[in-house]
Design an enzyme around this catalytic site. Structure first.
Site, short mmCIF file in Angstrom:
data_model
loop_
_atom_site.label_atom_id
_atom_site.label_comp_id
_atom_site.label_asym_id
_atom_site.label_seq_id
_atom_site.Cartn_x
_atom_site.Cartn_y
_atom_site.Cartn_z
N SER A 38 -8.25 -4.70 5.11
CA SER A 38 -8.77 -4.47 3.75
C SER A 38 -9.14 -5.76 3.00
CB SER A 38 -7.79 -3.62 2.94
OG SER A 38 -7.54 -2.39 3.56
N ARG A 64 0.27 7.66 -2.59
CA ARG A 64 0.88 8.70 -1.73
C ARG A 64 2.33 8.95 -2.11
NH1 ARG A 64 -1.25 5.88 3.47
NH2 ARG A 64 -1.84 4.39 1.82
N ASP A 120 0.84 -1.20 0.00
CA ASP A 120 0.00 0.00 0.00
C ASP A 120 0.87 1.25 0.00
OD1 ASP A 120 -2.38 1.38 -0.04
OD2 ASP A 120 -2.81 1.14 2.09
N ASN A 141 -10.96 -2.70 -5.70
CA ASN A 141 -10.13 -1.74 -6.44
C ASN A 141 -10.71 -1.36 -7.81
OD1 ASN A 141 -7.00 -2.97 -5.07
ND2 ASN A 141 -8.13 -1.16 -4.50
N TRP A 142 -11.78 -2.07 -8.25
CA TRP A 142 -12.44 -1.68 -9.51
C TRP A 142 -13.10 -0.33 -9.39
CZ3 TRP A 142 -11.09 -4.55 -13.51
CH2 TRP A 142 -10.79 -5.90 -13.33
N HIS A 191 2.57 3.30 -8.94
CA HIS A 191 2.42 1.87 -9.26
C HIS A 191 3.63 1.39 -10.06
CE1 HIS A 191 -1.50 2.18 -7.64
NE2 HIS A 191 -2.07 2.77 -8.67
N ARG A 199 -0.72 9.24 -9.94
CA ARG A 199 -0.74 8.02 -9.12
C ARG A 199 -0.10 6.82 -9.80
NH1 ARG A 199 -4.06 7.30 -4.94
NH2 ARG A 199 -4.32 5.12 -5.53
C1 IPE Z 1 -5.44 -2.81 -0.24
O1 IPE Z 1 -5.10 -1.50 -0.45
C2 IPE Z 1 -5.49 -3.54 -1.55
C3 IPE Z 1 -4.21 -3.81 -2.15
C4 IPE Z 1 -3.05 -3.56 -1.64
C5 IPE Z 1 -4.28 -4.43 -3.45
P1 IPE Z 1 -6.20 -0.35 -0.64
O2 IPE Z 1 -5.46 0.91 -0.80
O3 IPE Z 1 -7.13 -0.71 -1.74
O4 IPE Z 1 -7.00 -0.44 0.73
P2 IPE Z 1 -7.85 0.64 1.50
O5 IPE Z 1 -8.86 1.18 0.52
O6 IPE Z 1 -6.92 1.71 1.95
O7 IPE Z 1 -8.47 -0.10 2.64
C1 IPE Z 2 -1.41 0.21 -3.39
O1 IPE Z 2 -1.23 1.58 -3.41
C2 IPE Z 2 -1.64 -0.37 -4.77
C3 IPE Z 2 -2.97 -0.93 -4.98
C4 IPE Z 2 -3.95 -0.95 -4.14
C5 IPE Z 2 -3.22 -1.47 -6.30
P1 IPE Z 2 -2.46 2.58 -3.46
O2 IPE Z 2 -2.79 2.87 -4.90
O3 IPE Z 2 -3.58 2.09 -2.65
O4 IPE Z 2 -1.80 3.87 -2.81
P2 IPE Z 2 -2.45 4.87 -1.76
O5 IPE Z 2 -3.01 4.06 -0.64
O6 IPE Z 2 -3.53 5.61 -2.49
O7 IPE Z 2 -1.33 5.75 -1.35
MG MG Z 3 -4.09 2.31 -0.70
#
Ligand code: IPE
Ligand code: IPE
Ligand code: MG
Length: 263
Positions: free
Chosen positions: A209, A41, A37, A85-86, A54, A50
């Site tokens: 999560s 950020r 995660d 995540n969709w 990734h 963003r």
């Molecule tokens: C959890 O991260 C899912 C993955 C790392 C794939 P998210 O960023 O989606 O989780 P929340 O929304 O902060 O709980």
């Molecule tokens: C984790 O990073 C990657 C996935 C969930 C695919 P995030 O994209 O959730 O990054 P933040 O939480 O918004 O910083």
């Molecule tokens: Mg996240």
């Protein structure tokens, strides 16, 4: 002391050697699961879109997978995309999927040379055909490997997995009296694998999560403020060392201290 393969990979004088030397081989977690995660950020801190977070996160995946295999873990599970995540913008989702395809193509040789078996867990049939093909190819190419099992959780949800296992039990005609915890666990995507001993989450969030809800019943949880793109071998070693200091009680009482000289 950590495995020879790990030490051989860390240059002399590198600070990670100190960490690797502290690892107790007889207290290794069999399965480490990671909620990757903080990519968004990481990008925001650099005034980048963003998706750049990734993209940078791929380097962390590469380093973590190789470090885990060299450390001798039985199973590594990385949470890459949840069923929730969709909800993200279409462009972000499609970049994530193409990064995944690119990763699989570029890293296949590393997986093979480290004897790693790759496997997807999640509702794979809901992914686009091109992504499914790439995943199936990587699974097939690494199927005969006997080293670490690398699970990637994609379109994964812990509740969805439990529902899928219940559906399987019904389809297979398992009688209610024959269904116990062990049998049910064997119907999950991770059937046959040890439960995670250690659950790592990056970026400081203190939540699960919807990840491996059944399997983490007694996992030790380690949260770091490090954002996923900055996560490296060093952090994995720190997590394992913290894990090795934990007193796991499983609802029992603390083990009595071992008296000096007593074997
Ligand atoms: C959890 O991260 C899912 C993955 C790392 C794939 P998210 O960023 O989606 O989780 P929340 O929304 O902060 O709980
Ligand atoms: C984790 O990073 C990657 C996935 C969930 C695919 P995030 O994209 O959730 O990054 P933040 O939480 O918004 O910083
Ligand atoms: Mg996240």
């Amino acid at each position: 002391m950590a495995s020879e393969e790990l030490l051989a990979w860390i240059p002399p004088g590198h600070p990670d050697r100190e960490l690797a030397l502290q690892v107790a081989p007889d207290r290794m977690p069999a399965h480490v699961a990671i909620i990757m995660d903080g990519n968004g950020r990481w990008a925001a801190q650099r005034h980048l879109p963003r998706v750049e977070g990734h993209r940078a996160g791929i380097d962390a995946v590469r380093d973590t997978v190789e470090a885990s295999a060299r450390l001798g873990l039985g199973v590594l599970t990385l949470y890459a995309f949840s069923v929730e995540n969709w909800k993200r913008p279409k462009a972000e989702v499609s970049t994530l999927m193409s990064l995944l395809k690119r990763y699989l193509r570029s890293e296949l040789n590393t997986l093979l040379s480290n004897n790693i078996r790759f496997q997807v867990i999640g509702r794979v049939d809901e992914l686009a055909p091109d992504v499914r093909d790439e995943l199936a190819a990587a699974e097939a190419r690494t199927a005969a490997n006997t080293g670490m099992c690398f699970n990637i959780a994609l379109n994964y949800g812990g509740r969805a997995e439990i529902v899928d296992a219940a559906r399987r039990a019904i389809r297979e005609g398992i009688r209610p009296d024959d269904l116990d915890e062990a049998r049910f666990a064997s119907l999950l995507y991770t059937g046959g694998q040890a439960d995670p001993d250690l659950l790592i989450r990056t970026s400081g969030e203190m939540r699960v999560s919807n990840f491996l809800l059944w399997q983490i019943a007694y996992a030790e949880i380690w949260v770091t403020d490090t954002l996923w793109p900055d996560f490296r071998r060093q952090h994995l070693l720190e997590a394992v060392l913290a894990y090795q200091k934990r007193d796991r009680r499983y609802g029992g009482i603390a083990a009595p201290p071992v008296a000096a000289g007593v074997k």
